[in-house]
Design a protein around this motif. Structure first.
Motif, PDB file in Angstrom:
ATOM      1  N   THR A 111       0.674 -10.768  65.393  1.00  0.00           N
ATOM      2  CA  THR A 111       0.900 -11.673  66.568  1.00  0.00           C
ATOM      3  C   THR A 111      -0.462 -12.255  66.706  1.00  0.00           C
ATOM      4  O   THR A 111      -1.492 -11.795  66.497  1.00  0.00           O
ATOM      5  CB  THR A 111       1.498 -10.905  67.626  1.00  0.00           C
ATOM      6  N   ILE A 112      -0.145 -13.347  67.538  1.00  0.00           N
ATOM      7  CA  ILE A 112      -1.311 -14.078  67.986  1.00  0.00           C
ATOM      8  C   ILE A 112      -1.162 -14.538  69.655  1.00  0.00           C
ATOM      9  O   ILE A 112       0.055 -14.833  69.869  1.00  0.00           O
ATOM     10  CB  ILE A 112      -1.940 -15.424  67.149  1.00  0.00           C
ATOM     11  N   SER A 113      -2.076 -14.286  70.499  1.00  0.00           N
ATOM     12  CA  SER A 113      -1.727 -14.752  71.695  1.00  0.00           C
ATOM     13  C   SER A 113      -1.525 -16.061  71.935  1.00  0.00           C
ATOM     14  O   SER A 113      -1.715 -17.025  71.108  1.00  0.00           O
ATOM     15  CB  SER A 113      -2.932 -14.242  72.789  1.00  0.00           C
ATOM     16  N   TYR A 114      -0.628 -16.378  73.074  1.00  0.00           N
ATOM     17  CA  TYR A 114      -0.458 -17.760  73.286  1.00  0.00           C
ATOM     18  C   TYR A 114      -1.637 -18.731  73.461  1.00  0.00           C
ATOM     19  O   TYR A 114      -1.792 -19.851  72.938  1.00  0.00           O
ATOM     20  CB  TYR A 114       0.423 -17.868  74.648  1.00  0.00           C
ATOM     21  N   ALA A 115      -2.657 -18.037  74.213  1.00  0.00           N
ATOM     22  CA  ALA A 115      -3.883 -18.858  74.446  1.00  0.00           C
ATOM     23  C   ALA A 115      -4.748 -19.022  73.009  1.00  0.00           C
ATOM     24  O   ALA A 115      -5.501 -19.840  72.779  1.00  0.00           O
ATOM     25  CB  ALA A 115      -4.739 -18.220  75.408  1.00  0.00           C
ATOM     26  N   GLY A 116      -4.682 -17.766  72.269  1.00  0.00           N
ATOM     27  CA  GLY A 116      -5.291 -17.863  70.644  1.00  0.00           C
ATOM     28  C   GLY A 116      -4.784 -18.945  69.944  1.00  0.00           C
ATOM     29  O   GLY A 116      -5.488 -19.496  69.317  1.00  0.00           O
ATOM     30  N   CYS A 117      -3.293 -19.136  70.068  1.00  0.00           N
ATOM     31  CA  CYS A 117      -2.714 -19.947  69.363  1.00  0.00           C
ATOM     32  C   CYS A 117      -3.062 -21.378  69.574  1.00  0.00           C
ATOM     33  O   CYS A 117      -3.467 -22.241  68.706  1.00  0.00           O
ATOM     34  CB  CYS A 117      -1.098 -19.782  69.305  1.00  0.00           C
ATOM     35  N   LEU A 118      -3.013 -21.697  71.025  1.00  0.00           N
ATOM     36  CA  LEU A 118      -3.558 -23.272  71.443  1.00  0.00           C
ATOM     37  C   LEU A 118      -5.100 -23.397  70.967  1.00  0.00           C
ATOM     38  O   LEU A 118      -5.421 -24.509  70.675  1.00  0.00           O
ATOM     39  CB  LEU A 118      -3.311 -23.291  72.761  1.00  0.00           C
ATOM     40  N   ALA A 119      -5.821 -22.365  71.228  1.00  0.00           N
ATOM     41  CA  ALA A 119      -7.385 -22.454  70.778  1.00  0.00           C
ATOM     42  C   ALA A 119      -7.575 -22.743  69.366  1.00  0.00           C
ATOM     43  O   ALA A 119      -8.338 -23.462  68.820  1.00  0.00           O
ATOM     44  CB  ALA A 119      -7.995 -21.141  71.049  1.00  0.00           C
ATOM     45  N   GLN A 120      -6.520 -22.093  68.520  1.00  0.00           N
ATOM     46  CA  GLN A 120      -6.723 -22.183  67.053  1.00  0.00           C
ATOM     47  C   GLN A 120      -6.343 -23.866  66.585  1.00  0.00           C
ATOM     48  O   GLN A 120      -6.836 -24.347  65.847  1.00  0.00           O
ATOM     49  CB  GLN A 120      -6.122 -21.277  66.330  1.00  0.00           C
ATOM     50  N   MET A 121      -5.299 -24.023  67.377  1.00  0.00           N
ATOM     51  CA  MET A 121      -4.726 -25.348  67.027  1.00  0.00           C
ATOM     52  C   MET A 121      -5.706 -26.278  67.591  1.00  0.00           C
ATOM     53  O   MET A 121      -5.843 -27.403  66.577  1.00  0.00           O
ATOM     54  CB  MET A 121      -3.339 -25.615  67.801  1.00  0.00           C
ATOM     55  N   TYR A 122      -6.405 -26.254  68.623  1.00  0.00           N
ATOM     56  CA  TYR A 122      -7.333 -27.183  69.038  1.00  0.00           C
ATOM     57  C   TYR A 122      -8.440 -27.401  68.048  1.00  0.00           C
ATOM     58  O   TYR A 122      -8.584 -28.611  67.754  1.00  0.00           O
ATOM     59  CB  TYR A 122      -7.761 -26.768  70.458  1.00  0.00           C
ATOM     60  N   PHE A 123      -9.038 -26.227  67.645  1.00  0.00           N
ATOM     61  CA  PHE A 123     -10.063 -26.371  66.509  1.00  0.00           C
ATOM     62  C   PHE A 123      -9.806 -27.012  65.257  1.00  0.00           C
ATOM     63  O   PHE A 123     -10.256 -27.806  64.456  1.00  0.00           O
ATOM     64  CB  PHE A 123     -10.883 -25.117  66.585  1.00  0.00           C
TER      65      PHE A 123
END
Length: 310
Positions: free
Chosen positions: A92-104
């Motif tokens: 699993t990856i948190s919702y915030a972590g997922c968006l942060a990864q996608m951003y970078f």
């Protein structure tokens, strides 16, 4: 795999990765760990060689050193998470972590794209206007090109993250990918993705294709200029200065266009393999492509490694 209630929004995602078979996890971990270490080592050597060799203090290698730095960051955004998931039952990856990864991922990936365009422009000036090269590609324009290449993609990435954050994910939290990519996430949304899809097809397409068109224009002008050179040796020398960059462009843009220039509905598991090319493989191969086909870089790396041994 967990199914969530239709009326609730997910708080985390499950990244399925490249394979769900338990027997594949350790071999994949070993493979991608080796690839990641090679990526970090190769790009770091390029940066150190450019910084330590005065003969490499030229615009082309100035751009190359920044490209290597971005490749290190780009790979680090993706691969360590993959390695953890290979050995963990909890993927699993948190919702915030997922968006942060996608951003970078999108910010750094597009920075790569714009740096490749800057390098193409450098080769265009060097071959098509050599007498004004020193003036046109002085330090100030080079710094501005790098600053533009590194800053603009962050606004592009932020736009897509903000739009994605407006969606509701309530059907499933299983992402059929090895990182948080926009197409697999859009397929999970149970709210309208019309604005997101329209933005990808307009702003995203313009933003992504513009540097590619600049590269194509540069190489068309370079080809015209080279064909006017009377001697075969002169033509070979001119082409040799562009060979490495052209190879990287084909590898990088070929895989990106294959994945993203298709309808969202046709996005399949096979696209994960193509995604590996521009996210992992290109960053690893860049140092080899630029060093093996470039005498100046091989000399610089030889000096650097010789200095380390002594």
């Amino acid at each position: 795999m967990e199914r969530l209630n239709q009326t609730s929004s997910v708080s985390e995602f499950i990244l399925l990765g490249l394979s769900s078979q338990p027997e594949d996890q350790k071999p994949l971990f070993t493979l991608f760990l080796i690839m990641y270490l090679v990526t970090i080592t190769g790009n770091l050597l390029i940066i150190l060689a450019v910084r330590s060799d005065p003969q490499l203090h030229t615009p082309m290698y100035f751009f190359l050193s920044f490209l290597s730095f971005i490749d290190i960051c780009f790979s680090t955004t993706i691969v360590p998470r993959m390695l953890v998931n290979f050995l963990s039952e909890n993927k699993t990856i948190s919702y915030a972590g997922c968006l942060a990864q996608m951003y970078f991922i999108y910010a750094l990936g597009n920075t790569d794209s714009y740096l490749l365009a800057a390098m193409a422009y450098d080769r265009y000036v060097a071959i098509c206007d050599p007498f004004h090269y020193i003036t046109i590609m002085s330090r100030r324009p080079c710094v501005l090109l790098v600053a533009f290449s590194c800053s603009l993609p962050h606004f592009h990435s932020l736009l897509h993250i903000l739009l994605l954050n407006q969606l509701t994910f309530c059907n499933s939290n299983v992402v059929h990918h090895f990182f948080c990519d926009i197409n697999p996430l859009l397929k999970l949304s149970c709210s309208s993705i019309f604005v997101n899809d329209l933005t990808i097809k307009t702003e995203g397409l313009v933003f992504g294709v513009t540097p590619f068109l600049c590269i194509v224009f540069s190489y068309v002008q370079i080809l015209i200029a080279v064909l006017r050179i009377p001697s075969a040796a002169g033509k070979r020398k001119a082409f040799s200065t562009c060979g490495s960059h052209f190879a990287v462009v084909i590898l990088f843009y070929g895989s990106i266009f294959y994945v993203y220039l298709q309808p969202l509905s046709s996005y399949t598991v096979q696209d994960r393999v193509a995604t590996l090319v521009y996210t992992v493989l290109t960053s690893m191969l860049n140092p080899f492509i630029y060093s093996l086909r470039n005498k100046d870089m091989k000399r610089g790396l030889g000096k650097l490694l010789g200095r380390r041994k002594s």
